[in-house]
Motif scaffolding. Sequence first.
Motif, PDB file in Angstrom:
ATOM      1  N   MET A   1       0.825  -1.198   0.000  1.00  0.00           N
ATOM      2  CA  MET A   1       0.000   0.000   0.000  1.00  0.00           C
ATOM      3  C   MET A   1       0.874   1.268   0.000  1.00  0.00           C
ATOM      4  N   ARG A   2       1.864   1.259   0.916  1.00  0.00           N
ATOM      5  CA  ARG A   2       2.759   2.423   0.968  1.00  0.00           C
ATOM      6  C   ARG A   2       3.606   2.510  -0.296  1.00  0.00           C
ATOM      7  N   ARG A   3       4.027   1.325  -0.769  1.00  0.00           N
ATOM      8  CA  ARG A   3       4.845   1.313  -1.981  1.00  0.00           C
ATOM      9  C   ARG A   3       4.085   1.933  -3.149  1.00  0.00           C
ATOM     10  N   GLY A   4       2.774   1.723  -3.155  1.00  0.00           N
ATOM     11  CA  GLY A   4       1.939   2.299  -4.210  1.00  0.00           C
ATOM     12  C   GLY A   4       2.118   3.801  -4.287  1.00  0.00           C
ATOM     13  N   ASN A   5       2.340   4.432  -3.140  1.00  0.00           N
ATOM     14  CA  ASN A   5       2.582   5.877  -3.142  1.00  0.00           C
ATOM     15  C   ASN A   5       4.011   6.189  -3.546  1.00  0.00           C
ATOM     16  N   VAL A   6       4.931   5.480  -2.935  1.00  0.00           N
ATOM     17  CA  VAL A   6       6.343   5.800  -3.150  1.00  0.00           C
ATOM     18  C   VAL A   6       6.714   5.677  -4.627  1.00  0.00           C
ATOM     19  N   TYR A   7       6.162   4.653  -5.279  1.00  0.00           N
ATOM     20  CA  TYR A   7       6.557   4.380  -6.666  1.00  0.00           C
ATOM     21  C   TYR A   7       5.557   4.912  -7.688  1.00  0.00           C
ATOM     22  N   GLN A   8       4.674   5.780  -7.263  1.00  0.00           N
ATOM     23  CA  GLN A   8       3.685   6.262  -8.228  1.00  0.00           C
ATOM     24  C   GLN A   8       4.354   7.081  -9.334  1.00  0.00           C
ATOM     25  N   ILE A   9       3.691   7.091 -10.474  1.00  0.00           N
ATOM     26  CA  ILE A   9       4.129   7.966 -11.560  1.00  0.00           C
ATOM     27  C   ILE A   9       2.939   8.842 -11.960  1.00  0.00           C
ATOM     28  N   ALA A  10       3.215   9.952 -12.605  1.00  0.00           N
ATOM     29  CA  ALA A  10       2.134  10.845 -13.007  1.00  0.00           C
ATOM     30  C   ALA A  10       2.626  11.726 -14.135  1.00  0.00           C
ATOM     31  N   ASN A  11       1.674  12.302 -14.838  1.00  0.00           N
ATOM     32  CA  ASN A  11       2.065  13.242 -15.902  1.00  0.00           C
ATOM     33  C   ASN A  11       1.159  14.473 -15.956  1.00  0.00           C
ATOM     34  N   GLY A  12       0.577  14.808 -14.825  1.00  0.00           N
ATOM     35  CA  GLY A  12      -0.287  15.993 -14.792  1.00  0.00           C
ATOM     36  C   GLY A  12      -1.708  15.681 -15.211  1.00  0.00           C
ATOM     37  N   TYR A  13      -1.866  14.800 -16.165  1.00  0.00           N
ATOM     38  CA  TYR A  13      -3.205  14.414 -16.598  1.00  0.00           C
ATOM     39  C   TYR A  13      -3.743  13.315 -15.690  1.00  0.00           C
ATOM     40  N   MET A  14      -2.863  12.387 -15.352  1.00  0.00           N
ATOM     41  CA  MET A  14      -3.254  11.279 -14.476  1.00  0.00           C
ATOM     42  C   MET A  14      -2.075  10.814 -13.640  1.00  0.00           C
ATOM     43  N   GLY A  15      -2.412  10.144 -12.569  1.00  0.00           N
ATOM     44  CA  GLY A  15      -1.392   9.535 -11.717  1.00  0.00           C
ATOM     45  C   GLY A  15      -1.652   8.046 -11.694  1.00  0.00           C
ATOM     46  N   TYR A  16      -0.604   7.261 -11.630  1.00  0.00           N
ATOM     47  CA  TYR A  16      -0.743   5.801 -11.615  1.00  0.00           C
ATOM     48  C   TYR A  16       0.038   5.330 -10.401  1.00  0.00           C
ATOM     49  N   ARG A  17      -0.675   4.775  -9.432  1.00  0.00           N
ATOM     50  CA  ARG A  17       0.025   4.318  -8.230  1.00  0.00           C
ATOM     51  C   ARG A  17       1.035   3.227  -8.580  1.00  0.00           C
ATOM     52  N   GLY A  18       2.071   3.165  -7.795  1.00  0.00           N
ATOM     53  CA  GLY A  18       3.161   2.232  -8.100  1.00  0.00           C
ATOM     54  C   GLY A  18       2.850   0.805  -7.714  1.00  0.00           C
ATOM     55  N   THR A  19       1.726   0.321  -8.190  1.00  0.00           N
ATOM     56  CA  THR A  19       1.331  -1.058  -7.905  1.00  0.00           C
ATOM     57  C   THR A  19       1.819  -1.942  -9.051  1.00  0.00           C
ATOM     58  N   LEU A  20       1.794  -3.228  -8.827  1.00  0.00           N
ATOM     59  CA  LEU A  20       2.340  -4.144  -9.836  1.00  0.00           C
ATOM     60  C   LEU A  20       1.295  -4.482 -10.902  1.00  0.00           C
ATOM     61  N   ASP A  21       1.802  -4.935 -12.042  1.00  0.00           N
ATOM     62  CA  ASP A  21       0.951  -5.164 -13.216  1.00  0.00           C
ATOM     63  C   ASP A  21      -0.249  -6.064 -12.932  1.00  0.00           C
ATOM     64  N   GLU A  22      -0.037  -7.070 -12.080  1.00  0.00           N
ATOM     65  CA  GLU A  22      -1.092  -8.064 -11.859  1.00  0.00           C
ATOM     66  C   GLU A  22      -2.071  -7.640 -10.765  1.00  0.00           C
ATOM     67  N   PHE A  23      -1.808  -6.504 -10.140  1.00  0.00           N
ATOM     68  CA  PHE A  23      -2.651  -6.074  -9.034  1.00  0.00           C
ATOM     69  C   PHE A  23      -3.998  -5.560  -9.540  1.00  0.00           C
ATOM     70  N   THR A  24      -4.972  -5.636  -8.627  1.00  0.00           N
ATOM     71  CA  THR A  24      -6.307  -5.144  -8.988  1.00  0.00           C
ATOM     72  C   THR A  24      -6.791  -4.192  -7.891  1.00  0.00           C
ATOM     73  N   SER A  25      -8.091  -3.948  -7.870  1.00  0.00           N
ATOM     74  CA  SER A  25      -8.607  -2.961  -6.921  1.00  0.00           C
ATOM     75  C   SER A  25      -8.245  -3.306  -5.477  1.00  0.00           C
ATOM     76  N   GLU A  26      -8.179  -4.591  -5.176  1.00  0.00           N
ATOM     77  CA  GLU A  26      -7.880  -4.974  -3.786  1.00  0.00           C
ATOM     78  C   GLU A  26      -6.519  -4.466  -3.320  1.00  0.00           C
ATOM     79  N   GLN A  27      -5.581  -4.373  -4.238  1.00  0.00           N
ATOM     80  CA  GLN A  27      -4.245  -3.856  -3.860  1.00  0.00           C
ATOM     81  C   GLN A  27      -4.155  -2.362  -4.139  1.00  0.00           C
ATOM     82  N   LEU A  28      -5.298  -1.737  -4.249  1.00  0.00           N
ATOM     83  CA  LEU A  28      -5.386  -0.276  -4.397  1.00  0.00           C
ATOM     84  C   LEU A  28      -4.703   0.248  -5.657  1.00  0.00           C
ATOM     85  N   VAL A  29      -4.949  -0.420  -6.744  1.00  0.00           N
ATOM     86  CA  VAL A  29      -4.484   0.126  -8.024  1.00  0.00           C
ATOM     87  C   VAL A  29      -5.323   1.375  -8.286  1.00  0.00           C
TER      88      VAL A  29
END
Length: 748
Positions: free
Chosen positions: A1-29
């Motif tokens: 959950m915390r990693r999702g914040n630390v590794y997030q990326i964004a470009n002003g239009y949207m932000g993408y939490r730093g979750t892994l490719d296989e993650f879904t809503s349960e892992q707070l994608v």
Amino acid sequence: MRRGNVYQIANGYMGYRGTLDEFTSEQLVGITLAGIFDRVGPAWREPVNAPNGGFTSVSLGGAELSALGNKVTRHRQTLRFGNALFERQTSFAFKGTTLTVRSARFLSAETPNLGVIRFSITCSRAATVTVRTGIDGNIWDLNGPHLLGLAATRRDSVLFVEGRTNESSKRVAVAETADIDFGKVTYESRGNRSLRVVHLRAEAGTTYTFHKYFAVFTDNDAVRGSVAEAAIETVLQARSLGYEDCLARHGARWQEKWNRSDVTIEGDDEAQLALRYSILQLLMVAPVKGSANSIPARALSGQVYKGAIFWDTEMFMFPFFIHTYPEKAVELMRYRIKTLDGARRKAKTEGRGYRGAFYAWESQETGDDACTYYNIGDPSTGRALRTYFRDKQVHISGDVAIAMWDYFRLTGDDSLLLEGGAEVILECARFYYSYAYYKDEKRRYEILDVIGPDEYHERVNNNAFTSMVAKETFTIAIATVNHLRRRHPKELRTLLKKLRIEGELPAFRDAARRLFIPGADAKTGIIEQFDGYLGLRESSVKELKARMIHPDEYLGAGQGLAVPTKIIKQADVVMMLNLFRTRFSAEIKRANWEYYEPRTEHGSSLSACAYAMVAAEFGNLDFAYKYFLKTAKIDLEAKYKVYVGSVFMGGSHPAANGGAWMTAVLGFGGVHADEKRVAINPRLCRKWRRLQFHLAYKGDDFRMNITKNSVTVASSRANTRVHAVLVAGKPVKCSPGRPVTVRYRQAR
Ligand code: BGC
């Protein structure tokens, strides 16, 4: 959950939490979109998360692999600062086979609607592998679901999901395509998931790579045809360009960003890393050109705090942009122009009804206030607590006016004033005039019944910070009128007529002179935070914490433990000393810092940097450094509450990121720019041997290089004129392309 914040990326239009490719809503994608909000039922309005076009999962021998559920022999994830690229590499051990997944993703800095991913798999032994990749519409929401009628379709190799927001029926469309040249591809559409399934007999040691492109469009985007077509076209174009080209273009934009905003510190790797991370965060979430969006308190890291824009932006983030990236600063200000009508509506309807512009405490796309009157829940009783953030934290309007004026002062560009900035300023002054109380017997105005930055003491009178900001707003309003009268008399006449405000200008002038600001005590130098503060009970943060019944108990509102005491939530007087740093002596700064610091909980991420800056100002560089690190590391270390009661509070802290930059450049670098010139008075902390940074001023660019005994100002070759810079009190002339070095002695 915390990693999702630390590794997030964004470009002003949207932000993408730093979750892994296989993650879904349960892992707070979460792919959180800027500037589009929605409300479901009575819950909070919040920004919309887009269906996840970045989804990919891999199955080995029929079992779906997840870094959280399977045996992982190696996992590494990286966030590249240079180009905001997120990478992961995970080796799964499953039934005698090691399968390694590698992926890299970025949100394009060139095409804001676009996300691009490279994905590859390698097996240690021949194996049957299934890759599912596409769009996962099962998304994480705090108060959703926001997208109705989410339907998944496909056009050839392009997958597509579209839904409409609840409240205003805005379309949100996601398209995705991939270039896959291995295995057999089938398609699978289940509910709101639209996937491509690749069946592969993987050979031992062979790496299978594909690239995936997704695009998000909403009805907020100015597109010619439908948002669906725009999304589809964008991914097809990206695919024809290819991953490497998309990445190269993205990288070139990032190079430009760093060229303008990087700060280097020699002698302190820890500080360097934390500061660069902070700058990266700000650059990632800066609004897209022409969007007139701003930056929410949790940026684009999710829906926390309703995706709302607070004073955080003007007071803590704007300084970074105005000093390095004025094109982004202008968007932040355009957002306030865009939401001026919302601020007018708020002024009319709040309290006894005011005039002018009372900006929203928590502002979304219209500028109407998203802050509720019962904004905090008591975790013990479950009751909603009445807080006065919305109706009494009136300093917000002045914070906006000050930033608006700073844009003009520091860029020299008055077009924003003509675009609506002057109107904002005048309406803010009008608001304060209608809010102020004229005390006849003292022949002065007072600002009563407010909350200052310290939210633990509500409805106080003569809060020094608020009154100072209000007074400044009157001064700025008059200066704005004077400027327009000289330079744009016709536009001024039109504006004064439109607002029917000319007759009120003498009153603003009067208030600029006679608005009362609590002064420093002649003996102690202490400025009382508000009337009666000094008579409150002494306590300590420790004592209050020991008395708490619940770990998430709120210390303010009606019955909070801090209310009858001198314990404050965050920098308040110290914030004032920081904002108006040239108007107070080092002695006053020291006296108030020393008085208020032990009484400050630092319960807000906005507090530490104000203390850091002021400590640098009066020369306690060790204190300054301690608070600097606290500010700069907040998101890297992710040491903050993730849940308060049942409310998710995690996310990034762009105000602290801005605070880190301010402390480094304005604090330790000692930069102070005003309408006349740039002044530099460095006070490098012990460890720092050299500090280098860029500065944008009046349309020109400078590179500063500071050591313990010299300052070099390099005025860029492309600059247009000679600037007078004041270095450690010494005036020097800086001509384009001719660096000037001044030796100095650091003040003790
Ligand atoms: C702080 C405010 C701030 C808000 C959003 C609160 O906890 O007290 O000053 O604007 O958080 O960051």
